[in-house]
Design an enzyme around this catalytic site. Structure first.
Site, mmCIF file in Angstrom:
data_model
loop_
_atom_site.group_PDB
_atom_site.id
_atom_site.type_symbol
_atom_site.label_atom_id
_atom_site.label_comp_id
_atom_site.label_asym_id
_atom_site.label_seq_id
_atom_site.Cartn_x
_atom_site.Cartn_y
_atom_site.Cartn_z
ATOM 1 N N LYS A 282 129.483 -45.285 37.990
ATOM 2 C CA LYS A 282 130.305 -45.374 36.783
ATOM 3 C C LYS A 282 131.598 -44.588 36.981
ATOM 4 C CE LYS A 282 126.677 -45.814 33.271
ATOM 5 N NZ LYS A 282 127.102 -47.130 32.767
ATOM 6 N N ARG A 356 117.097 -52.177 32.161
ATOM 7 C CA ARG A 356 116.226 -53.352 32.044
ATOM 8 C C ARG A 356 115.127 -53.346 33.104
ATOM 9 N NH1 ARG A 356 121.262 -57.277 32.659
ATOM 10 N NH2 ARG A 356 122.183 -55.445 31.691
HETATM 11 N N1 BES Z 1 123.333 -46.894 29.968
HETATM 12 C C1 BES Z 1 124.236 -47.961 30.183
HETATM 13 C C2 BES Z 1 124.754 -48.595 28.900
HETATM 14 C C3 BES Z 1 125.594 -47.739 28.008
HETATM 15 C C4 BES Z 1 126.969 -47.840 28.035
HETATM 16 C C5 BES Z 1 125.024 -46.909 27.069
HETATM 17 C C6 BES Z 1 127.728 -47.090 27.186
HETATM 18 C C7 BES Z 1 125.794 -46.151 26.218
HETATM 19 C C8 BES Z 1 127.158 -46.251 26.271
HETATM 20 C C9 BES Z 1 123.549 -49.067 30.994
HETATM 21 O O1 BES Z 1 122.602 -48.642 31.899
HETATM 22 C C10 BES Z 1 124.606 -49.758 31.755
HETATM 23 O O2 BES Z 1 125.189 -49.162 32.614
HETATM 24 N N2 BES Z 1 124.841 -51.030 31.442
HETATM 25 C C11 BES Z 1 125.817 -51.796 32.108
HETATM 26 C C12 BES Z 1 125.183 -53.114 32.490
HETATM 27 C C13 BES Z 1 126.024 -53.962 33.383
HETATM 28 C C14 BES Z 1 126.137 -53.344 34.751
HETATM 29 C C15 BES Z 1 125.393 -55.323 33.466
HETATM 30 C C16 BES Z 1 126.986 -52.031 31.161
HETATM 31 O O3 BES Z 1 126.752 -52.258 29.979
HETATM 32 O O4 BES Z 1 128.109 -51.932 31.614
HETATM 33 MN MN MN Z 2 123.487 -48.174 33.782
#
Ligand code: BES
Ligand code: MN
Ligand code: ZN
Length: 502
Positions: A282, A356
């Site tokens: 990230k 997931r």
């Molecule tokens: N934990 C994150 C989602 C998240 C984002 C929670 C912002 C709280 C605030 C999750 O694991 C994630 O990284 N999701 C990705 C999925 C994508 C790679 C398909 C996302 O939403 O960008």
């Molecule tokens: Mn994630």
């Protein structure tokens, strides 16, 4: 420790450093409040109403200070749309005013019977619960690491007195305070866990918290360690954990104090104690927020606490897959194919879509309980935040009755849920050429494709997935919601489970 007590009386006979009195905007009810709750303020407050300084509007607050005491008047707004939330917000505002004073004892006045009956679509007990939720949750601060604890300061809040002017309501007042205290503690527990840094709350610590709650009540709890997780073939949880220096845990809690032979409600909480994104790292800017990626687990633990302390006559099982998502040398890679506990193979197209993967293993595990319903809570996607901001949790599910019940609980608690679709089309977006499914759904509809991924692992029972990524953590405080972890889900699920009592 903050004390909550219930009393019968009017401000002139109640000993407190500040008196918080809610006023509805409706003229007749405004007058009723004056005559029944605080007759001695009648002249002054009537003058303020006539001058337009304080009319009971939803954002109005007025402080009257005299030799007789400090009176904080808070507006509830118009009768239309009046409900528990107006009380929560008004009390939160009143308490913030009181916090600016040296006021260790604050008295909160219940609206008189006429207002509860005419404009509030809730019981008197729930009125008290809403008032205290607003008042107490507005005080919340994560203070574990502060050397100077705010409550040790002079004049800090010690006691909240809840006052009714209706003598016959005293036992109902006590009942409301009892329930409110439990719910507040449960929300604070969830907020503390969510806000705790990831170097403090790792998977093992999360499991210790679960065991501590279990020990307090009659909750049977088993924590699976890495070997046991391997034996259960939880390939999703193991893959996400690969890049971490910390072992994963899989927490199983069962509340069933009277050994009821009922189909259980199974609550599943995403327990990613830190989500760096893994090798699909990230951006640095707000990566720190990902210490709260276990907010689903925190909500489930808070709910178990509330359910057990309220002694609800139902059977509830909590499942928490817990790990952090890190980038160590053994980390799983984009392109890896992994196998979930039910044998489904997943092509990992993005290591940041980790939630997931661990939830899939938990949903498979849930099937063995033949549940009455399964509800999972997860900070799953940024896409749900794009869709709904922090105004509502995204809801997906396969059962209309269950979804309707959660929607109702969402309105009552103001932890609102908004349904998003699980169309067949989303499955196409999850196709992989080399495995049964991909963990990535493409550019659009990220919350929906994530939910469609989960659906593959749900058995033949009612299921709802709640994507709390937007509601579990806030960038700025509002009313009784602090910045950071909100504890969302605790009040929603507790209300829902209460509505399931036979
Ligand atoms: N934990 C994150 C989602 C998240 C984002 C929670 C912002 C709280 C605030 C999750 O694991 C994630 O990284 N999701 C990705 C999925 C994508 C790679 C398909 C996302 O939403 O960008
Ligand atoms: Mn994630
Ligand atoms: Zn995550």
């Amino acid at each position: 420790m903050l004390k909550y007590t219930g009393h019968y009386g009017t401000p002139d006979r109640i000993d407190a450093d500040a008196h918080v009195i809610p006023f509805p905007e409706d003229k007749t009810l405004f007058q009723k409040t004056l005559t029944e709750v605080c007759p001695h303020l009648k002249g002054l407050v009537t003058a303020y109403r006539e001058s337009g300084d304080f009319c009971g509007k939803a954002d109005e607050t007025m402080m009257l200070a005299s030799a007789e005491g400090r009176f904080i008047l808070v507006g509830l707004g118009a009768s239309e749309g009046m409900g528990a939330e107006q009380l929560r917000r008004a009390m939160a505002r009143g308490m913030k005013q009181a916090a600016a004073l040296v006021a260790p004892v604050v008295a909160l006045y219940c609206p008189p019977e006429a207002i509860v009956k005419k404009t509030l679509p809730i019981s008197f007990e729930d009125t008290v619960v809403a008032m205290l939720e607003g008042a107490a949750l507005a005080q919340y601060k994560y203070k574990v690491f502060l050397k100077d604890k705010p409550e040790e300061k002079k004049g800090k809040l010690k006691e909240i007195k809840v006052i009714t002017a209706d003598e016959g309501y005293q036992s109902r007042l006590k009942a409301g305070i009892h329930d409110a205290m439990i719910i507040i503690e449960a929300v604070e527990l969830a907020r503390d866990l969510a806000n705790a840094p990831a170097n403090v709350v790792d998977a093992e610590k999360l499991a210790k918290e679960a065991l501590a709650i279990a020990k307090k009540f009659t909750i049977k709890t088993v924590v699976l360690n890495k070997k046991e997780i391997q034996a259960n073939k939880m390939g999703g949880l193991l893959a996400v954990n690969q890049g971490s220096a910390n072992e994963p845990r899989f927490i199983v809690m069962e509340y069933n104090d009277k050994k009821r032979r009922l189909a259980p409600y199974v609550l599943v909480g995403k327990g990613v104690t830190f989500d760096s994104g893994g090798l699909c790292l990230k951006p640095a800017a707000s990566m720190d927020e990902m210490k709260m990626d276990m907010s689903g687990a925190a909500a489930v633990l808070g709910t178990m606490y509330a359910v057990a302390k309220l002694k609800l006559p139902i059977r509830v099982i909590a499942l928490i897959p817990a790990t952090d998502n890190m980038t160590g040398g053994a980390a799983f890679r984009p392109g890896d194919v992994i196998t979930i506990a039910d044998g489904t193979t997943v092509e990992v197209k993005n290591t940041d879509a980790e939630g997931r993967l661990i939830l899939a293993d938990a949903l498979v595990y849930a099937q063995r309980f033949k549940p009455a319903a399964v509800i999972d809570l997860a900070t799953l996607t940024g896409a749900v935040v794009v869709a709904l901001a922090s105004a509502a949790t995204g809801m997906f599910g396969n059962d209309d009755e269950l979804k309707a019940a959660l929607s109702e609980s969402g309105e009552r608690t103001y932890e609102r849920v908004w349904e998003l679709p699980l169309y067949e089309e989303y499955n196409k977006l999850l196709k992989s050429e080399i495995a049964d499914v991909s963990n990535l759904g493409g550019k659009w509809g990220g919350a929906c494709t994530a939910a469609a991924f989960l659906k593959r692992f749900v058995g033949d029972f009612p299921w709802v997935h709640l994507d709390i990524a937007g509601t579990a953590m806030l960038d700025s405080a509002s009313d009784y919601q602090p910045k950071g972890g909100t504890g969302v889900g605790v009040r929603l699920l507790t209300d829902f489970l209460r509505s399931r009592e036979e």
